[in-house]
Design a protein around this motif. Structure first.
Motif, PDB file in Angstrom:
ATOM      1  N   ALA A 110      24.269  34.608  39.975  1.00  0.00           N
ATOM      2  CA  ALA A 110      25.520  35.214  40.465  1.00  0.00           C
ATOM      3  C   ALA A 110      26.703  34.733  39.621  1.00  0.00           C
ATOM      4  N   SER A 111      26.678  33.458  39.288  1.00  0.00           N
ATOM      5  CA  SER A 111      27.761  32.882  38.499  1.00  0.00           C
ATOM      6  C   SER A 111      27.803  33.505  37.106  1.00  0.00           C
ATOM      7  N   GLU A 112      26.613  33.655  36.502  1.00  0.00           N
ATOM      8  CA  GLU A 112      26.521  34.260  35.161  1.00  0.00           C
ATOM      9  C   GLU A 112      27.003  35.712  35.193  1.00  0.00           C
ATOM     10  N   MET A 113      26.729  36.393  36.299  1.00  0.00           N
ATOM     11  CA  MET A 113      27.125  37.800  36.435  1.00  0.00           C
ATOM     12  C   MET A 113      28.573  37.917  36.924  1.00  0.00           C
ATOM     13  N   ASN A 114      29.147  36.774  37.292  1.00  0.00           N
ATOM     14  CA  ASN A 114      30.523  36.731  37.819  1.00  0.00           C
ATOM     15  C   ASN A 114      30.698  37.612  39.061  1.00  0.00           C
ATOM     16  N   VAL A 115      29.730  37.499  39.965  1.00  0.00           N
ATOM     17  CA  VAL A 115      29.810  38.240  41.235  1.00  0.00           C
ATOM     18  C   VAL A 115      29.603  37.242  42.379  1.00  0.00           C
ATOM     19  N   PRO A 116      30.014  37.607  43.599  1.00  0.00           N
ATOM     20  CA  PRO A 116      29.837  36.673  44.717  1.00  0.00           C
ATOM     21  C   PRO A 116      28.366  36.424  45.056  1.00  0.00           C
ATOM     22  N   PHE A 117      28.129  35.239  45.584  1.00  0.00           N
ATOM     23  CA  PHE A 117      26.770  34.838  45.965  1.00  0.00           C
ATOM     24  C   PHE A 117      26.720  34.638  47.477  1.00  0.00           C
TER      25      PHE A 117
END
Ligand SMILES: [Zn+2]
Length: 362
Positions: A110-117
């Motif tokens: 999620a962090s790599e994709m820059n989206v919420p987890f």
């Protein structure tokens, strides 16, 4: 020692603001996704978690589902493969449903994709359910990877109550280890002038003390106590997010656990290792500063039937000594009671005998 100025107030804090702890919030995950206005939800889970929990969740979020991945080995390689395969897909949220390995892959992806987890833990064996830190193995050695913390946590007590009791006891061990970690942090503030954040420290230590106080009558499967454990682990994760490092929940007792991991000794869980490390380091705090009570810590672990001896976690006396000596070389910039007292092999021998972690000559 003159204290340095605190800089944390200049930071912004990423932390979970949507937290559900209760009997059955998994049933409302569809509503939660709708409320948060998320569409492309990518589900990351494990085979067992899928059969037990995630398959039903998948049905509930079907219209928003962007895809599903079953975690295999875990680790950065798996995250890298996911990023290569899915980097250009329309994913606006990653939901992890599973144990530590699943949640670690999901939070870093999620962090790599820059989206919420969104974290949906199926076990509560450590504070990774809410923290921004993932623990992986690279070339057989443990590594920590920093990611964004979960934006939402759905902790369903029905699922967690049915998880193995050994893992709940491990969660207890990880939580009460905060009491040692905070003593180390305060010691470092006094001796080295390290930045110290009272809010983060309180969030980490108060739930741990609550648990310790309740140890005499603790039943980790009972709703109130299970809730107390989950709250504590979530607050530990938030404390880590506030200071941007694991400092509030990881001191000398975690160095001992990392040493066991590095050396490949024993068969314990993370929480079991840090709990035994806590007994040893608490002894040092008590002996040198009068700020601990190792007997109370040990008794509480015995009460909940968590291991308190090296033998119970498959480690010999020699291996414990080797791990303790190794622990002194880990991350020496993180000042703890180990750097402060710098115990010798003989000192450790005495501590292990006195605390009963290792009996003499065994
Ligand atoms: Zn931990």
């Amino acid at each position: 020692m003159k204290r340095k100025l605190k800089r944390e107030f200049l930071n912004t804090v990423d932390m979970p603001l949507f937290v559900e702890i209760g009997e059955g919030p998994r049933k409302y995950i569809g509503d939660i996704i709708e409320t948060l206005d998320l569409t492309g939800v990518y589900l990351i889970t494990g085979k067992t978690s899928y059969e037990l929990v995630a398959a039903k969740i998948k049905e509930r979020i079907n219209s928003s589902l962007a895809g599903i991945h079953f975690v295999q080995d875990g680790g950065m390689d798996e995250v890298r493969r996911l990023v290569i395969d899915l980097g250009y897909r329309d994913i606006d949220c990653v939901m992890g449903v599973g144990g530590g390995k699943v949640l670690d892959v999901a939070k870093v992806f999620a962090s790599e994709m820059n989206v919420p987890f969104i974290s949906v833990p199926t076990v509560a064996s450590h504070d990774g359910i809410a923290s921004p830190i993932a623990s992986f193995k690279e070339a057989g050695k443990p590594i920590s990877v920093t990611a964004k913390p979960p934006a939402a946590i759905v902790a369903d007590l029905v699922i967690l109550r049915h998880s193995p009791i050994r893992l709940l006891r491990s969660g207890y061990g990880d939580l009460i280890s905060n009491t040692v970690a905070i003593k180390d942090w305060i010691l470092s503030r006094e001796k080295t002038g390290e930045d110290y954040n009272e809010i983060a420290a309180s969030m980490a230590v108060l739930p741990a003390n609550l648990m310790l106080n309740a140890a005499e009558r603790l039943d980790l499967k009972q709703t109130d106590h299970l809730t107390m454990l989950i709250r504590g682990l979530i607050l530990s994760g938030v404390a880590i997010s506030i200071v941007g490092s694991s400092r509030p929940a990881s001191g000398s007792e975690h160095k001992f656990s990392h040493a066991l991991d590095f050396l490949g000794f024993g068969n314990a869980t993370h929480g079991e290792q840090v709990a035994i490390g806590s007994i040893i380091m608490e002894y040092l705090h008590e002996k040198y500063y009068g700020t601990g009570n190792w007997e109370r810590l040990k008794r509480s672990l015995e009460k909940i039937q968590a291991p308190t001896t090296a033998r119970e976690i498959g480690v010999t006396r020699e291996q414990v000594i080797e791990a303790l000596m190794y622990a002194k070389k880990i991350r020496t910039k993180r000042y703890t009671i180990l750097e402060d007292v710098n115990p010798s092999k003989d000192d450790f021998e005495v501590i292990l005998a006195k605390t009963g972690v290792c009996l003499k000559n065994i």
